[in-house]
Design a protein around this motif. Structure first.
Motif, PDB file in Angstrom:
ATOM      1  N   TRP A 284       0.937  -1.349   0.160  1.00 26.15           N
ATOM      2  CA  TRP A 284      -0.045   0.042   0.030  1.00 26.15           C
ATOM      3  C   TRP A 284       0.909   1.434  -0.140  1.00 26.15           C
ATOM      4  O   TRP A 284       0.502   2.256  -0.802  1.00 26.15           O
ATOM      5  CB  TRP A 284      -0.940  -0.030   1.129  1.00 26.15           C
ATOM      6  CG  TRP A 284      -1.458   1.340   1.704  1.00 26.15           C
ATOM      7  CD1 TRP A 284      -1.332   2.174   2.544  1.00 26.15           C
ATOM      8  CD2 TRP A 284      -2.840   1.925   0.868  1.00 26.15           C
ATOM      9  NE1 TRP A 284      -2.021   3.128   2.512  1.00 26.15           N
ATOM     10  CE2 TRP A 284      -2.950   3.106   1.536  1.00 26.15           C
ATOM     11  CE3 TRP A 284      -3.427   1.454  -0.143  1.00 26.15           C
ATOM     12  CZ2 TRP A 284      -3.948   3.943   1.199  1.00 26.15           C
ATOM     13  CZ3 TRP A 284      -4.469   2.496  -0.487  1.00 26.15           C
ATOM     14  CH2 TRP A 284      -4.677   3.708   0.231  1.00 26.15           C
ATOM     15  N   GLY A 288       1.358   4.318  -3.037  1.00 27.60           N
ATOM     16  CA  GLY A 288       1.484   5.596  -2.527  1.00 27.60           C
ATOM     17  C   GLY A 288       2.735   6.484  -3.190  1.00 27.60           C
ATOM     18  O   GLY A 288       2.680   7.383  -3.674  1.00 27.60           O
ATOM     19  N   GLN A 291       2.774   7.195  -6.542  1.00 26.53           N
ATOM     20  CA  GLN A 291       1.883   8.349  -6.748  1.00 26.53           C
ATOM     21  C   GLN A 291       2.256   9.477  -6.317  1.00 26.53           C
ATOM     22  O   GLN A 291       1.717  10.708  -6.528  1.00 26.53           O
ATOM     23  CB  GLN A 291       0.491   7.950  -6.161  1.00 26.53           C
ATOM     24  CG  GLN A 291      -0.135   6.661  -6.575  1.00 26.53           C
ATOM     25  CD  GLN A 291      -0.560   6.639  -8.148  1.00 26.53           C
ATOM     26  OE1 GLN A 291      -1.289   7.706  -8.743  1.00 26.53           O
ATOM     27  NE2 GLN A 291      -0.165   5.518  -8.783  1.00 26.53           N
ATOM     28  N   ARG A 293       2.826  10.264  -3.184  1.00 23.23           N
ATOM     29  CA  ARG A 293       2.079  10.888  -1.829  1.00 23.23           C
ATOM     30  C   ARG A 293       3.053  10.446  -0.893  1.00 23.23           C
ATOM     31  O   ARG A 293       3.024  10.872   0.247  1.00 23.23           O
ATOM     32  CB  ARG A 293       0.913   9.769  -1.819  1.00 23.23           C
ATOM     33  CG  ARG A 293      -0.281  10.167  -2.632  1.00 23.23           C
ATOM     34  CD  ARG A 293      -1.410   9.359  -2.832  1.00 23.23           C
ATOM     35  NE  ARG A 293      -2.052   9.246  -1.489  1.00 23.23           N
ATOM     36  CZ  ARG A 293      -2.467   8.055  -1.048  1.00 23.23           C
ATOM     37  NH1 ARG A 293      -2.879   7.007  -1.864  1.00 23.23           N
ATOM     38  NH2 ARG A 293      -2.894   8.086   0.142  1.00 23.23           N
TER      39      ARG A 293
END
Length: 608
Positions: A284, A288, A291, A293
């Protein structure tokens, strides 16, 4: 333990919280403020350890990884973060060990208090309890129960509580930095892990309890067999006993194999759950990161936090198993504590006041089991300073009279009085302090002769012990031993002859110096010569005391002031030796039979 020796609920049915509440007062004793301060100090160290572990090491490592990804980051800062990471890990270990040091005395003190309470209660239980239980099985229950206390305290306070605290801190970090999806996934993982662990552990507990029952049974049999080694040798049953023990151990081994194999399945399932969560959580965060993030350091942070959380969770399975087993072991011990004493003092009972030592049995009826009376309306009167002899065939209830005088059992009806005081209305301690006994089967402690004599009166000095030995005509024998009064007698006194053991018992009673004396077939196991020697000693100590003599050999009680003949729990004859012989009843018949047997024995001895 074997079902025939103890009744208790199974581990799966044993309530967890009520059992835990039983021993928590020993952890927080009202009369020991120092122990309470240690508990508080240990818990403070737990909190410090978790704060350093959750906020120190993972964030220092994350900062170092993120810094290494930026070219402008000073090398000195990265080095400091790495050093800080190592220091945080050391701090966690330091605080954990300081916590153990502070708490160790609390655990040992709680164990000591509970063990002493159980031991004291066992000695307060009635004679019936000890006759119906195996000593080896009872001691095994106490040993397991007391050993489980320290372990349960450690795991409850320093594993379960810190794990809950760490989980809360980790969930807070995940919510702030990564959002609710990772928080929800972590909660689901923990719930599934705990559910799986509990279900499998409860299944394993039933296997473990069966294994413990078989282990206790094997130990109880081994103790019983070794204590009766003479009987085993008398009947050449060494191989028979070995085979019985081997069968018990084979059954235990089979149960142990099942228990240990079930552990493998538990470990596999736990590892699957935790590693699935670790892979999902890192995936997870890695997604991220792709991306934009999260940072690479965030992946390290999540990995470190989850890995740290998994360590106590992995132990949580063992902790739960240990706590459940501790509940079983402590529950069995609490069953002992909860076993009511059959004979208890009346509320506000005063101590017995012995002025003259007048003993009376008034219409006494008693039976060990309901519907099977042993004594049926017994009336006896023993004036102060006199000797009452009780004779009769085996099973007539003679030795039962001694047990009732000591109040090992309570009578069904009637009453027993000493100087007009019902023995049920006075304290047991004062009653037993006023009575001395020389039993038929003298059992000595596996200690020195001096210790066994001194057991008659607490605090007796060497001069008192020597005087009692002289009074029992055993001082010469003791002084001829290389170690004197420090000579060890062996288990149950087996290093001494029957006559020597009887003289030690007499000396012990002389040291006690009671106003009331019971001689319970004190010479029945001795040869005629030794019996004659000891009878002189016994008759000497009877003078001036109220004495009840329970006898099998009638030749030992011809001097008695009063002789009572029991048959089937009733008094069928009473009077002096001469009166009973003249009466020509059961006593005269027993006398004639024993005289004939004695004459035959003497003739055989002369012929030999």
């Amino acid at each position: 333990m074997p079902p025939d020796t103890m009744t208790r609920s199974s581990g799966a049915d044993r309530p967890l919280l009520p059992t835990l509440r039983r021993f928590l007062p020993d952890l927080w004793p009202n009369d020991a403020p120092g122990m309470r301060r240690r508990v508080v100090g240990a818990m403070a160290l737990v909190v410090l350890s978790k704060l350093v572990q959750v906020y120190g090491a993972p964030f220092a490592l994350q900062g170092a990884v993120d810094g290494m990804g930026v070219a402008t980051t000073p090398v000195s800062l990265i080095v400091l973060l790495v050093v800080g990471y190592a220091a945080a890990r050391f701090g966690t270990t330091l605080f954990d060990n300081l916590r153990n040091t502070v708490f160790e005395r609390v655990g040992q003190e709680a164990t000591r208090r509970l063990a002493a309470r159980v031991f004291r209660h066992l000695h307060r239980l009635s004679l019936r309890f000890h006759l119906e239980r195996r000593t080896g099985a009872v001691t095994k229950v106490v040993e397991r129960g007391t050993k489980s206390i320290d372990t349960m305290l450690y795991f409850l306070l320093f594993n379960i509580a810190p794990t809950v605290l760490e989980l809360v801190l980790v969930l807070g970090i995940f919510q702030v930095k990564f959002g609710w999806p990772l928080v929800a996934a972590t909660i689901v993982m923990v719930v599934v892990y705990i559910w799986f662990t509990r279900v499998v552990t409860d299944w394993r507990s039933s296997l473990r309890e069966k294994m413990n029952d078989l282990d206790t049974g094997a130990v109880a049999h081994a103790v019983d067999s070794l204590l009766n080694f003479e009987t085993v040798k008398y009947f050449g049953a060494e191989e028979r006993e070995a085979q019985r023990y081997d069968r018990a151990m084979r059954a235990y081994a089979q149960a142990a194999v099942k228990s240990e194999n079930s552990l493998a399945w538990l470990n596999i399932g736990q590892a699957l759950i935790t590693n699935a969560m670790l892979g999902a959580g890192m995936a997870w965060v890695a997604w991220g990161w792709s991306q934009g993030r999260f940072t690479a350091g965030n992946v390290v942070l999540v990995s470190t936090l989850l890995a740290q959380l998994f360590r106590p969770l992995d132990l949580l399975g063992m902790v739960y198993r240990t706590v459940r087993q501790g509940v079983i072991d402590m529950g069995a011990m609490f069953d002992l504590i909860d076993t009511p004493s059959e004979v208890v003092d009346a509320p506000g009972a005063p101590p017995l006041a012995v002025a003259r030592g007048h003993v009376r049995f008034e219409a006494v009826e008693f039976g060990y089991d309901a519907g099977q009376p042993i004594l049926k309306g017994i009336d006896l009167d023993v004036p102060p300073g006199t000797t009452l002899a009780v004779v009769g065939p085996s099973g007539a209830g003679k030795s039962t009279l001694a047990r009732l005088m000591y109040r090992f059992y309570d009578i069904g009806s009637g009453r027993i009085t000493i100087d007009g005081q019902d023995i049920r209305a006075v304290t047991q301690d004062s009653l037993r302090a006023a009575i001395g006994i020389v039993p038929q089967d003298t059992v000595l402690f596996n200690d020195t002769i001096g210790y066994n004599i001194a057991y008659g009166r607490e605090g007796a000095g060497e001069a008192d012990i020597a005087a009692a030995a002289r009074g029992a005509a055993i001082a010469g024998f003791i002084e001829r031993q290389p170690e004197g009064y420090a000579t060890r007698v062996g288990e149950r006194g087996l290093k001494l002859s029957g006559g020597e053991k009887q003289r030690v018992a007499i000396a012990r009673t002389l040291l006690k110096n009671p106003p009331i004396l019971i001689l319970d077939e004190a010479t029945s196991a001795l040869d005629s010569r030794t019996e004659a020697e000891i009878m002189e000693t016994l008759e000497a100590i009877e003078r001036g005391r109220t004495t009840v003599v329970i006898a099998h050999r009638l030749s030992t009680i011809v001097h008695a002031d009063q002789i009572v003949v029991l048959e089937a729990g009733r008094v069928v004859e009473r009077g002096s030796h001469a009166d009973l012989l003249a009466h020509g009843g059961l006593y005269a018949e027993m006398w004639a039979r024993q005289a004939a047997e004695s004459g035959e024995a003497e003739a055989e001895s002369a012929a030999a």
